[in-house]
Design a protein around this motif. Structure first.
Motif, PDB file in Angstrom:
ATOM      1  N   PRO A   1      36.318  49.985  30.335  1.00 14.69           N
ATOM      2  CA  PRO A   1      36.970  48.772  30.857  1.00 14.69           C
ATOM      3  C   PRO A   1      36.087  47.997  31.830  1.00 14.69           C
ATOM      4  O   PRO A   1      35.318  48.585  32.593  1.00 14.69           O
ATOM      5  CB  PRO A   1      38.216  49.319  31.582  1.00 14.69           C
ATOM      6  CG  PRO A   1      38.420  50.677  31.039  1.00 14.69           C
ATOM      7  CD  PRO A   1      37.070  51.197  30.685  1.00 14.69           C
ATOM      8  N   GLU A   2      36.232  46.695  31.769  1.00 10.84           N
ATOM      9  CA  GLU A   2      35.669  45.807  32.780  1.00 10.84           C
ATOM     10  C   GLU A   2      36.640  44.663  32.983  1.00 10.84           C
ATOM     11  O   GLU A   2      37.455  44.376  32.097  1.00 10.84           O
ATOM     12  CB  GLU A   2      34.286  45.291  32.378  1.00 10.84           C
ATOM     13  CG  GLU A   2      34.263  44.481  31.113  1.00 10.84           C
ATOM     14  CD  GLU A   2      32.851  43.998  30.775  1.00 10.84           C
ATOM     15  OE1 GLU A   2      31.902  44.420  31.457  1.00 10.84           O
ATOM     16  OE2 GLU A   2      32.717  43.177  29.840  1.00 10.84           O
ATOM     17  N   ALA A   3      36.600  44.049  34.155  1.00 11.17           N
ATOM     18  CA  ALA A   3      37.617  43.042  34.467  1.00 11.17           C
ATOM     19  C   ALA A   3      37.025  41.910  35.289  1.00 11.17           C
ATOM     20  O   ALA A   3      36.061  42.094  36.031  1.00 11.17           O
ATOM     21  CB  ALA A   3      38.777  43.686  35.221  1.00 11.17           C
ATOM     22  N   SER A   4      37.654  40.730  35.146  1.00 16.36           N
ATOM     23  CA  SER A   4      37.333  39.561  35.972  1.00 16.36           C
ATOM     24  C   SER A   4      38.614  39.119  36.660  1.00 16.36           C
ATOM     25  O   SER A   4      39.670  39.006  36.020  1.00 16.36           O
ATOM     26  CB  SER A   4      36.776  38.426  35.109  1.00 16.36           C
ATOM     27  OG  SER A   4      35.554  38.816  34.499  1.00 16.36           O
ATOM     28  N   TYR A   5      38.516  38.882  37.950  1.00 19.47           N
ATOM     29  CA  TYR A   5      39.694  38.546  38.759  1.00 19.47           C
ATOM     30  C   TYR A   5      39.582  37.107  39.250  1.00 19.47           C
ATOM     31  O   TYR A   5      38.559  36.704  39.801  1.00 19.47           O
ATOM     32  CB  TYR A   5      39.787  39.514  39.945  1.00 19.47           C
ATOM     33  CG  TYR A   5      40.954  39.281  40.875  1.00 19.47           C
ATOM     34  CD1 TYR A   5      42.217  39.773  40.575  1.00 19.47           C
ATOM     35  CD2 TYR A   5      40.767  38.580  42.071  1.00 19.47           C
ATOM     36  CE1 TYR A   5      43.279  39.575  41.456  1.00 19.47           C
ATOM     37  CE2 TYR A   5      41.821  38.374  42.947  1.00 19.47           C
ATOM     38  CZ  TYR A   5      43.081  38.874  42.626  1.00 19.47           C
ATOM     39  OH  TYR A   5      44.127  38.678  43.494  1.00 19.47           O
ATOM     40  N   TYR A   6      40.641  36.315  39.067  1.00 23.68           N
ATOM     41  CA  TYR A   6      40.650  34.916  39.477  1.00 23.68           C
ATOM     42  C   TYR A   6      41.869  34.669  40.377  1.00 23.68           C
ATOM     43  O   TYR A   6      42.986  35.062  40.046  1.00 23.68           O
ATOM     44  CB  TYR A   6      40.726  33.980  38.267  1.00 23.68           C
ATOM     45  CG  TYR A   6      39.595  34.150  37.283  1.00 23.68           C
ATOM     46  CD1 TYR A   6      38.412  33.426  37.411  1.00 23.68           C
ATOM     47  CD2 TYR A   6      39.714  35.037  36.204  1.00 23.68           C
ATOM     48  CE1 TYR A   6      37.370  33.587  36.500  1.00 23.68           C
ATOM     49  CE2 TYR A   6      38.680  35.203  35.296  1.00 23.68           C
ATOM     50  CZ  TYR A   6      37.514  34.472  35.450  1.00 23.68           C
ATOM     51  OH  TYR A   6      36.483  34.636  34.554  1.00 23.68           O
ATOM     52  N   ALA A   7      41.637  34.028  41.530  1.00 25.79           N
ATOM     53  CA  ALA A   7      42.726  33.684  42.447  1.00 25.79           C
ATOM     54  C   ALA A   7      42.298  32.496  43.287  1.00 25.79           C
ATOM     55  O   ALA A   7      41.104  32.216  43.425  1.00 25.79           O
ATOM     56  CB  ALA A   7      43.087  34.867  43.340  1.00 25.79           C
ATOM     57  N   ASN A   8      43.265  31.767  43.819  1.00 24.70           N
ATOM     58  CA  ASN A   8      42.938  30.639  44.689  1.00 24.70           C
ATOM     59  C   ASN A   8      42.217  31.095  45.946  1.00 24.70           C
ATOM     60  O   ASN A   8      41.370  30.397  46.490  1.00 24.70           O
ATOM     61  CB  ASN A   8      44.228  29.896  45.079  1.00 24.70           C
ATOM     62  CG  ASN A   8      44.796  29.099  43.923  1.00 24.70           C
ATOM     63  OD1 ASN A   8      44.058  28.651  43.048  1.00 24.70           O
ATOM     64  ND2 ASN A   8      46.107  28.944  43.891  1.00 24.70           N
ATOM     65  N   ASN A   9      42.547  32.291  46.379  1.00 23.54           N
ATOM     66  CA  ASN A   9      41.955  32.841  47.594  1.00 23.54           C
ATOM     67  C   ASN A   9      41.699  34.325  47.374  1.00 23.54           C
ATOM     68  O   ASN A   9      42.611  35.054  46.989  1.00 23.54           O
ATOM     69  CB  ASN A   9      42.923  32.639  48.774  1.00 23.54           C
ATOM     70  CG  ASN A   9      42.236  32.815  50.107  1.00 23.54           C
ATOM     71  OD1 ASN A   9      41.454  33.737  50.284  1.00 23.54           O
ATOM     72  ND2 ASN A   9      42.545  31.926  51.047  1.00 23.54           N
ATOM     73  N   ILE A  10      40.479  34.769  47.573  1.00 29.07           N
ATOM     74  CA  ILE A  10      40.150  36.171  47.308  1.00 29.07           C
ATOM     75  C   ILE A  10      40.068  36.985  48.605  1.00 29.07           C
ATOM     76  O   ILE A  10      39.386  37.987  48.691  1.00 29.07           O
ATOM     77  CB  ILE A  10      38.824  36.303  46.525  1.00 29.07           C
ATOM     78  CG1 ILE A  10      37.670  35.634  47.284  1.00 29.07           C
ATOM     79  CG2 ILE A  10      38.956  35.750  45.128  1.00 29.07           C
ATOM     80  CD1 ILE A  10      36.305  35.876  46.650  1.00 29.07           C
ATOM     81  N   SER A  11      40.817  36.530  49.631  1.00 33.05           N
ATOM     82  CA  SER A  11      40.830  37.261  50.905  1.00 33.05           C
ATOM     83  C   SER A  11      41.856  38.389  50.922  1.00 33.05           C
ATOM     84  O   SER A  11      41.873  39.202  51.836  1.00 33.05           O
ATOM     85  CB  SER A  11      41.129  36.299  52.061  1.00 33.05           C
ATOM     86  OG  SER A  11      42.401  35.694  51.890  1.00 33.05           O
TER      87      SER A  11
END
Length: 420
Positions: free
Chosen positions: A115-125
């Motif tokens: 597995p590998e993953a990409s994470y997307y969010a408005n704020n990565i804090s």
């Protein structure tokens, strides 16, 4: 006027003036508010937290990773909801930007079929959500890797299971590991209380003496009562003020504990050692607290009498403050190594005894002669400083002008002899 009458008049004046002050009300109210807030922290967090789950879209390009990830999330985290997203990645990103989704995770397999993953969010804090997802995907990778290698999952669980490691003390009377853990918590709490009380009320005594001296009221007071009577009345008056504040704090804390006893029983009391701590630990705590206060309060009153302005107090009591800080730091180090030579030696130094010796008696089986010796040295030092302090106090309150050096102690003693 009888000596005791003068003592009680000065004591009551000191106590009532301080207890009616705005600073006492404000500081006490803030502490009590803090205690109530801590006791109800869960309710406060729930009040400001949203009941809606954090919805995270998942695009599973592998076709096999979503189900195990979703099952793992559902069993470990109730605040996160995974949604299998069927549309394009760009559309998912737009929904995240518009606030309709909390985040987007794109799952795929690398060239080794892991597995590998990409994470997307408005704020990565938000490290908690990111770390949680990363850990869960990492666990899926471990399962896939072990299955690919033909390793049985039970065998892997047995390998990572912690070993049984018991600690046994051979010395007669030595505390067990469980008893040490219990003692460590209560000792830490009582050391912190002693440190804060000495810092706060010691400074208050020095400031109060300097304030009266700057207004020339001191000359009248000293002429009507002996220096030692005036000094001891100040020390006891501030001590009663501190006791009043501590009783209020303990009363509110007790009410909070009773109201939350179902939530706090077990973990809270076990962690701080309140359930099974011996009575002798509390007795020693009270004795060392009182003697430590008297030692540093005498020093504070003596130093406060040397200055003519309140602004000079902090500068002149800096050596005393440093002694308290060193004692506290030694105690914090000693909590994890109470049998070390430096802790043993410093426990007999009167300036460090209230904290360091209390640490030892709270966590170790200290011979009674060592405790008696340390108490004797501490009481003797208090008596010596009371005598010296009275002389410095008598001469110091009559000294005016800039004073920023401990060399003024000699000058104050010389001046007190002239006043006889």
């Amino acid at each position: 006027m009888p000596l005791m009458n003068k003592f009680w008049i000065i004591l009551s004046h000191t106590y009532m003036t301080k207890v009616k002050s705005k600073s006492f009300f404000i500081s006490t109210a803030l502490i009590l508010f803090f205690i109530v807030a801590i006791a109800n922290m869960n309710n406060i967090i729930e009040l400001f937290s949203s009941e809606d789950k954090n919805k995270i879209a998942v695009i599973d390009e592998s076709g096999v990773l979503f189900d195990p990830l979703n099952q793992s999330i559902e069993s470990t985290n109730e605040d996160v909801e995974l949604i299998l997203y069927e549309n394009s990645t760009d559309e998912a990103k737009e929904e995240v930007q518009e606030g309709e989704l909390g985040a987007l995770v794109v799952l795929s397999l690398d060239e080794n079929e892991f597995p590998e993953a990409s994470y997307y969010a408005n704020n990565i804090s938000d490290n908690s959500t990111e770390s949680m997802l990363e850990q869960q995907i990492q666990q899926i990778k471990v399962v896939m890797a072990t299955q690919k290698a033909g390793i049985d999952q039970q065998i892997l669980a047995d390998i990572y299971e912690p070993i049984t490691f018991t600690k046994n003390a051979l010395s007669e009377g030595a505390k067990t590991s469980e008893e040490l853990n219990q003692a460590r918590g209560i000792v830490y709490v009582m050391l912190f209380i002693l440190y804060m009380a000495v810092m706060i009320y010691g400074t208050m005594i020095a400031t109060d003496v300097a304030t009266e001296k700057s207004s020339r009221v001191m000359e009248i007071l000293v002429s009507s009562a002996s220096p030692i009577t005036h000094m001891l009345a100040k020390i006891v008056g501030i001590a009663l003020l501190g006791l009043t504040q501590i009783i209020l704090i303990l009363a509110v804390s007790y009410v909070m504990i009773l109201s939350k006893k179902d939530e706090l029983t077990g973990g809270f009391f076990e962690y701080f050692g309140i359930q099974n701590t011996s009575v002798s630990t509390y007795v020693y705590g009270i004795v060392f607290f009182l003697l430590g206060y008297l030692l540093y309060a005498t020093l504070a009153a003596m130093l406060g009498s040397l200055v003519s302005r309140v602004e000079e107090v902090q500068q002149l009591i800096t050596p005393m403050t440093l002694l308290i800080i060193v004692a506290f730091m030694l105690s914090m180090v000693g909590i994890n190594m109470p049998e070390s030579n430096i802790i043993t030696v410093t426990s007999f130094i009167p300036f460090f005894t209230p904290m360091v010796m209390f640490l030892r008696v709270g966590m170790l089986e200290v011979p009674i002669w060592e405790v008696a010796l340390s108490l004797g040295l501490l009481i003797g030092t208090i008596a010596l400083f009371t005598i010296i302090g009275a002389r410095v106090y008598k001469g110091g309150v009559l000294m005016y002008g800039k004073s920023s050096s401990l060399k003024d102690i000699k000058k104050a003693i010389a001046l007190s002899k002239k006043e006889k």
